[in-house]
Structure formats: structure tokens, C-alpha cells
Design a protein around this motif. Structure first.
Motif, PDB file in Angstrom:
ATOM      1  N   SER A 334      62.638  55.414  25.277  1.00 20.45           N
ATOM      2  CA  SER A 334      62.651  54.875  26.518  1.00 20.45           C
ATOM      3  C   SER A 334      62.703  56.002  27.831  1.00 20.45           C
ATOM      4  O   SER A 334      63.083  56.957  27.549  1.00 20.45           O
ATOM      5  CB  SER A 334      63.654  53.699  26.516  1.00 20.45           C
ATOM      6  OG  SER A 334      64.919  54.388  26.717  1.00 20.45           O
ATOM      7  N   SER A 335      62.615  55.042  29.061  1.00 22.11           N
ATOM      8  CA  SER A 335      62.538  56.034  30.190  1.00 22.11           C
ATOM      9  C   SER A 335      63.976  56.215  30.803  1.00 22.11           C
ATOM     10  O   SER A 335      64.087  56.777  31.755  1.00 22.11           O
ATOM     11  CB  SER A 335      61.390  55.418  31.127  1.00 22.11           C
ATOM     12  OG  SER A 335      60.166  55.464  30.668  1.00 22.11           O
ATOM     13  N   GLY A 336      64.999  55.628  30.324  1.00 20.00           N
ATOM     14  CA  GLY A 336      66.189  55.863  30.705  1.00 20.00           C
ATOM     15  C   GLY A 336      66.645  54.760  31.696  1.00 20.00           C
ATOM     16  O   GLY A 336      67.724  54.766  32.332  1.00 20.00           O
ATOM     17  N   HIS A 337      65.630  53.658  31.775  1.00 18.60           N
ATOM     18  CA  HIS A 337      66.046  52.562  32.586  1.00 18.60           C
ATOM     19  C   HIS A 337      67.281  51.539  31.666  1.00 18.60           C
ATOM     20  O   HIS A 337      67.569  51.753  30.661  1.00 18.60           O
ATOM     21  CB  HIS A 337      64.923  51.691  32.660  1.00 18.60           C
ATOM     22  CG  HIS A 337      63.963  52.232  33.327  1.00 18.60           C
ATOM     23  ND1 HIS A 337      63.935  53.027  34.667  1.00 18.60           N
ATOM     24  CD2 HIS A 337      62.437  52.384  33.061  1.00 18.60           C
ATOM     25  CE1 HIS A 337      62.705  53.623  34.760  1.00 18.60           C
ATOM     26  NE2 HIS A 337      61.914  52.985  33.822  1.00 18.60           N
ATOM     27  N   SER A 338      67.763  50.715  32.698  1.00 22.86           N
ATOM     28  CA  SER A 338      68.943  49.944  32.095  1.00 22.86           C
ATOM     29  C   SER A 338      68.119  49.036  31.024  1.00 22.86           C
ATOM     30  O   SER A 338      66.947  48.632  31.257  1.00 22.86           O
ATOM     31  CB  SER A 338      69.454  49.247  32.968  1.00 22.86           C
ATOM     32  OG  SER A 338      68.760  48.439  33.760  1.00 22.86           O
ATOM     33  N   GLY A 343      63.948  45.099  30.043  1.00 18.38           N
ATOM     34  CA  GLY A 343      63.822  43.367  29.732  1.00 18.38           C
ATOM     35  C   GLY A 343      62.859  42.733  30.632  1.00 18.38           C
ATOM     36  O   GLY A 343      62.022  42.038  30.106  1.00 18.38           O
ATOM     37  N   ILE A 344      63.191  42.940  31.933  1.00 15.56           N
ATOM     38  CA  ILE A 344      62.439  42.211  32.754  1.00 15.56           C
ATOM     39  C   ILE A 344      61.000  42.774  32.708  1.00 15.56           C
ATOM     40  O   ILE A 344      60.039  41.869  33.152  1.00 15.56           O
ATOM     41  CB  ILE A 344      63.056  42.652  34.359  1.00 15.56           C
ATOM     42  CG1 ILE A 344      64.229  41.946  34.343  1.00 15.56           C
ATOM     43  CG2 ILE A 344      62.202  42.060  35.274  1.00 15.56           C
ATOM     44  CD1 ILE A 344      65.174  42.204  35.706  1.00 15.56           C
ATOM     45  N   THR A 345      60.760  44.027  32.650  1.00 13.51           N
ATOM     46  CA  THR A 345      59.391  44.405  32.887  1.00 13.51           C
ATOM     47  C   THR A 345      58.461  44.374  31.437  1.00 13.51           C
ATOM     48  O   THR A 345      57.437  44.610  31.173  1.00 13.51           O
ATOM     49  CB  THR A 345      59.311  45.928  32.979  1.00 13.51           C
ATOM     50  OG1 THR A 345      60.104  46.730  31.964  1.00 13.51           O
ATOM     51  CG2 THR A 345      59.678  46.038  34.545  1.00 13.51           C
ATOM     52  N   LEU A 346      59.252  43.849  30.352  1.00 12.39           N
ATOM     53  CA  LEU A 346      58.598  43.433  29.157  1.00 12.39           C
ATOM     54  C   LEU A 346      57.647  42.307  29.456  1.00 12.39           C
ATOM     55  O   LEU A 346      56.583  42.025  28.599  1.00 12.39           O
ATOM     56  CB  LEU A 346      59.347  43.113  27.850  1.00 12.39           C
ATOM     57  CG  LEU A 346      60.213  44.472  27.342  1.00 12.39           C
ATOM     58  CD1 LEU A 346      61.001  43.983  26.499  1.00 12.39           C
ATOM     59  CD2 LEU A 346      58.983  45.456  26.806  1.00 12.39           C
TER      60      LEU A 346
END
Length: 346
Positions: A334-338, A343-346
Motif C-alpha cells: 500500500s501507499s502508506g495511507h491510513s 477504505g474510503i477510496t475503495l
């Protein structure tokens, strides 16, 4: 149509959400998805508008041709996307140079060991899902007294598809399972909820139960002795690898895939049953008037989509913790996001 729209978003997600994965394996996945865009995406997108909105605006010949082009484009798209996905399950034809995957044999990359089985399994599933939606629509009309030759033809074609293709799908699924056992045995162990082998005893088939990841056992299980070995190895004296054969960090969540797999199989068995029942009703000329059967056909409408979703949950959760089997873990991709942002961007 949904594939065209969702595909646009997913292309961006490779960079925004999975940048580490794209940096590591982009030399393989990037070209494969580019081939999909060049050979399929524009074909689908170009004719989709004509198919959806051109019913009374273009001639029947052009409309039918547009529909064929969308269908062909979808199959081509399926080829390239599943080639990429299958490579992530059974990577072949590459070298790792300076910490990145570099393709050295594109034929091996595309036609990796799991690709033929996954392509056949998914394409067949799509045809079955479509058939059951068409059949459900026809049954719904017949239940409301709208009986005409077109409606009857819809139901008849859907049931012929179910009768012929559903058993073929079961055969393809068996071959796919044997391939998975060879290349991803931990996934099979998780699907079966099978924790350990006892001596030289053949592996039982657990029909139902609750795999407990913490206790490392399948609770409340109902099993048939030796049937697991027979189905998965086509032998009564070979054992299936067990979850305890693999380190805990290399095990998929058996609790989930155990049940998603059984949901998929249940839908497949129901499809075969509907096809057989429909054939029996044809003999007495009751196919279009048997209300219990028509009600079942309506309820079976979403069965194909349910089976497809359950199957994809099984194969994708089942390959965890790997995003590229044996090469890269999902946690490292992953890109290191939380977790919330992802989850929101899925």
C-alpha cells in the motif's frame, strides 16, 4: 457498463493506494492493463453508448452489431485483466533486478499456471450469471400472466444454458482447485478449514463448521472421512496440506474463505438443480406453467452474481497475506495511507 466506469477509477488506485506494489511490479501489470485498454476498453466504451441509447435511433442491424462488439470487448478485457490477476497468484516469466520485477518471458507472464483455469472459470460464471438474470426476468413475466413467444424463448434459452454450462462449470472448478492445490496449498487448506493431518489417514471433507483462527481448529464440524482427499487429489491415499503446515503469518483467514467457498458451491449446485428440473418439466410441457418452478427461477436471478462475488472473495482473501504470491505481502504494497483513507477510496 459498470466495468467501463469502475475500470477508470481502479486505474488511478494503482498509483494512489498501491504505489509500493506499482513500483515493484508495474513492469508486468502496467503493460497487461495497457493491452486491455488498447484492445478492449475503447471497443467496449465506443459501442456501449450505441447499445444502451441507440435502440430507436439506429437500425436493428447496427444495434445488434454494437451489442456484439460490447460482448467481444468484454471477453477481451477479461483475458487481459485475468492474465494480470493470475500472474499475481502464480507469478512466472520474470526476474527481480534492483528490487523490481522485470519481465523476461511475456508468454510465461500471460499464460501463467493459473491463468487458463481462472479465465475459463470466470468467463463461464459470467455466462451463467447472465442466463439466470434472463431466466428470472422471463419467470417474473410468466407469473404475472404475460405469456408470449418472446418470454418463453427467454426462459428456454436460460435453462438450456443452465443445463449444459453449470455442470461444465463444476468440472472447470475442479480443475482450478487442483491447480490451486499445486501452487497455493495454503489457500486450499484455509478453504477446507483443515488444520492438521492425522498420521497417514486420508483427509476428510468438512461440510460445515466454524474455523477458529485463534484456537487453530474448526469447531462444530460435520465431516465425511476421506472425501477431501478424493476430491482434491483424486486419490484415497494422499493427504491435503493442512493449515498447521504453514506459519501463522502465512495463513489466510479460514473463517471467511471457508464460508464464501461454500456459498459459491451452493449456488452452483442450485443452478444444476434448476437446469435439471427445467428439463424434466419440458417433458410434460409444464415448463411455462409450473408456478413453484417459476418462483424458484425468480429467486435464482441473482445467484450468478452471488456466486461470482463469493468466488472472488475466496480467491483474493485466500491468497493473503500475499498480493503477489511468494514475492510481496499485501501489507508492504500500500501507499502508506491510513486504513480509513484506504477504505474510503475503495
Amino acid at each position: 457498463g459498470m466495468g467501463v466506469v469502475s475500470g477508470l477509477v481502479m486505474a488511478y488506485q494503482f498509483g494512489t493506494n498501491w504505489s509500493a506494489f506499482s513500483d515493484f511490479a508495474g513492469a508486468v501489470t502496467g503493460p497487461l492493463l495497457t493491452y486491455e485498454v488498447l484492445t478492449a476498453f475503447f471497443l467496449e466504451a465506443g459501442f456501449l453508448g450505441v447499445m444502451l441509447f441507440g435502440w430507436n435511433r439506429v437500425g436493428p442491424g447496427l444495434h445488434f452489431f454494437s451489442t456484439l462488439m460490447v460482448a467481444i470487448g468484454t471477453l477481451i478485457s477479461t483475458f487481459w485483466i485475468l492474465a494480470s490477476n493470475s500472474w499475481m497468484h502464480t507469478p512466472q516469466g520474470f526476474e527481480i533486478i534492483d528490487g523490481r520485477v522485470i519481465p523476461v518471458d511475456w508468454f510465461a507472464v500471460v499464460f501463467n499456471p493459473s491463468f487458463p483455469y481462472r479465465l475459463a472459470h470466470m468467463a463461464t460464471a459470467a455466462f451463467l450469471a447472465t442466463a439466470f438474470f434472463v431466466g428470472a426476468s422471463a419467470a417474473w413475466h410468466l407469473l404475472r400472466g404475460r405469456d408470449n413467444p418472446a418470454i418463453r424463448k427467454m426462459l428456454s434459452m436460460a435453462l438450456w444454458m443452465a443445463l449444459i454450462v453449470a455442470p461444465v462449470q463444476a468440472f472447470i472448478g475442479d480443475l482450478h482447485g487442483l491447480n490451486t492445490l499445486k501452487y497455493q496449498p495454503a489457500k486450499i487448506a484455509a478453504i477446507e478449514g483443515h488444520w492438521e493431518n492425522i498420521g497417514d489417514e486420508p483427509t476428510p471433507l468438512i461440510l460445515f463448521g466454524w474455523p477458529d483462527m485463534e484456537r487453530e481448529e474448526t469447531r462444530f464440524k460435520v465431516e465425511i472421512p476421506a472425501l477431501g482427499s478424493l476430491i482434491l487429489t483424486h486419490s484415497l491415499d494422499k493427504q491435503v496440506p493442512a493449515l498447521k503446515d504453514f506459519p501463522p503469518e502465512d495463513r489466510a483467514n479460514s473463517t471467511i474463505v471457508f464460508w464464501t467457498f461454500r456459498i459459491m458451491v451452493a449456488m452452483g449446485l442450485m443452478m444444476i438443480f434448476v437446469g435439471l428440473w427445467g428439463t424434466w418439466l419440458r417433458r410434460g410441457d409444464r415448463l411455462y406453467t409450473c408456478r413453484p418452478f417459476l418462483h424458484l427461477a425468480v429467486w435464482m436471478g441473482p445467484s450468478g452474481i452471488i456466486a461470482i462475488l463469493a468466488g472472488w472473495y475466496t480467491t483474493e482473501i485466500g491468497r493473503q497475506p500475499w498480493i503477489i504470491h511468494g514475492l510481496m505481502r499485501t501489507a508492504d504494497a500500500s501507499s502508506g495511507h491510513s486504513a480509513t483513507q484506504l477504505g474510503i477510496t475503495l
